[in-house]
Design an enzyme around this catalytic site. Structure first.
Site, PDB file in Angstrom:
ATOM      1  N   PRO A  74      79.466  83.395 146.135  1.00  0.00           N
ATOM      2  CA  PRO A  74      78.827  84.621 146.637  1.00  0.00           C
ATOM      3  C   PRO A  74      79.793  85.808 146.697  1.00  0.00           C
ATOM      4  O   PRO A  74      79.377  86.933 146.888  1.00  0.00           O
ATOM      5  CB  PRO A  74      78.345  84.228 148.050  1.00  0.00           C
ATOM      6  CG  PRO A  74      79.027  82.965 148.399  1.00  0.00           C
ATOM      7  CD  PRO A  74      79.482  82.321 147.136  1.00  0.00           C
ATOM      8  N   GLU A 101      82.005  74.729 152.447  1.00  0.00           N
ATOM      9  CA  GLU A 101      82.522  76.094 152.590  1.00  0.00           C
ATOM     10  C   GLU A 101      83.100  76.636 151.285  1.00  0.00           C
ATOM     11  O   GLU A 101      83.578  77.762 151.233  1.00  0.00           O
ATOM     12  CB  GLU A 101      83.600  76.140 153.687  1.00  0.00           C
ATOM     13  CG  GLU A 101      83.059  75.973 155.099  1.00  0.00           C
ATOM     14  CD  GLU A 101      81.952  76.969 155.424  1.00  0.00           C
ATOM     15  OE1 GLU A 101      82.123  78.158 155.123  1.00  0.00           O
ATOM     16  OE2 GLU A 101      80.926  76.536 155.971  1.00  0.00           O
ATOM     17  N   ARG A 139      69.177  81.786 126.206  1.00  0.00           N
ATOM     18  CA  ARG A 139      68.070  82.448 125.504  1.00  0.00           C
ATOM     19  C   ARG A 139      68.530  83.636 124.657  1.00  0.00           C
ATOM     20  O   ARG A 139      67.777  84.155 123.856  1.00  0.00           O
ATOM     21  CB  ARG A 139      66.931  82.816 126.445  1.00  0.00           C
ATOM     22  CG  ARG A 139      67.256  83.791 127.526  1.00  0.00           C
ATOM     23  CD  ARG A 139      66.270  83.659 128.668  1.00  0.00           C
ATOM     24  NE  ARG A 139      64.882  83.926 128.294  1.00  0.00           N
ATOM     25  CZ  ARG A 139      64.406  85.123 127.987  1.00  0.00           C
ATOM     26  NH1 ARG A 139      65.179  86.163 127.987  1.00  0.00           N
ATOM     27  NH2 ARG A 139      63.126  85.272 127.667  1.00  0.00           N
ATOM     28  N   ASP A 154      62.903  92.018 125.696  1.00  0.00           N
ATOM     29  CA  ASP A 154      62.895  91.741 127.131  1.00  0.00           C
ATOM     30  C   ASP A 154      63.455  92.907 127.951  1.00  0.00           C
ATOM     31  O   ASP A 154      64.221  93.710 127.441  1.00  0.00           O
ATOM     32  CB  ASP A 154      63.763  90.512 127.446  1.00  0.00           C
ATOM     33  CG  ASP A 154      63.018  89.213 127.224  1.00  0.00           C
ATOM     34  OD1 ASP A 154      61.783  89.250 127.218  1.00  0.00           O
ATOM     35  OD2 ASP A 154      63.689  88.179 127.055  1.00  0.00           O
TER      36      ASP A 154
END
Ligand code: SAH
Length: 211
Positions: A74, A101, A139, A154
């Site tokens: 994160p 953690e 993709r 896209d």
């Protein structure tokens, strides 16, 4: 093994290997984590199993091939289409997926090229983020999608969101498809699609237009 990633593997475009770090632990209880130095909550993934796992992965790929080692975190750069394109140029991607953690910082300092996050929220493990990135990257590889032009149109490909898409029937319960799409006038259709694309982007993601 499903969908586009499944097919890309069958067609030899990619090869995905999931490796269980626990298989490399030298601990007799198969432990791969320990309490953090300095105190605090939770557990930290230890160096030994990850280091040995990483060594074994590196030995299985040719030394000269272009490899990027990514830690799902994160705290990383937030994943997007441009990063997917960038990573689609590599021969090998190694995703280190944390748990608890996270992993001992020394491993990140020594072996990780980059930390990548899939968004500002915290998950319990890096596997789903790695699967999401794999899907977005695969993709983009030539031959991975049945119809290659579909990846090209896209959202984000040209800095714009995709316009709304419609299919048969042209009239469903009185809800009609925009008439221009049925006109057969290709140049006018292209122009309309472009305008729709700009409109969708302006309404939903004006930040993309500023860029
Ligand atoms: N204590 C850490 C979070 C650990 S979450 C912190 O506050 O930064 C456990 C693992 O899940 C992480 O090591 C990472 O591999 C994965 N993870 C969690 N959220 C993620 C996200 N948004 N993007 C990518 N990986 C994530």
């Amino acid at each position: 093994g499903e969908s586009i990633i499944g097919r890309a593997q069958k067609n030899g475009i990619i090869n995905v290997e999931c490796i269980d770090i626990r298989d490399f632990t030298e601990d007799k209880h198969r432990k791969t984590d320990d309490t953090p130095f300095g105190g605090g909550m939770g557990m930290v993934m230890t160096c030994q199993p990850i280091f040995d796992c990483y060594k074994s992965v590196r030995e299985s790929i040719p030394e000269q091939s272009k490899t990027r080692v990514i830690y799902m975190s994160p705290k990383g750069r937030i994943f997007n289409h441009d990063i997917a394109k960038e990573l689609s140029e590599y021969d090998n991607l190694i995703f280190l997926c944390g748990h608890y953690e996270g992993v001992d910082q020394r491993l990140i300092d020594e072996y990780i090229d980059e930390e990548i996050s899939i968004g500002d929220f915290v998950l319990t493990g890096g596997e789903m983020p790695a699967a999401i990135m794999t899907d977005a990257i695969v993709r983009l590889l030539p031959g991975a999608m049945g119809d290659e032009t579909s990846a090209l149109s896209d959202s984000f490909q040209d800095g714009l969101l995709e316009p709304g898409v419609y299919t048969r029937p042209a009239d469903y319960k009185g809800w009609k498809v925009p008439e221009i799409l049925l006109s057969g006038h290709q140049a006018k259709i292209e122009e309309w699609l472009y305008e729709e694309s700009v409109r969708h982007t302006m309404e939903r993601r004006p930040d993309l237009l500023e860029e």
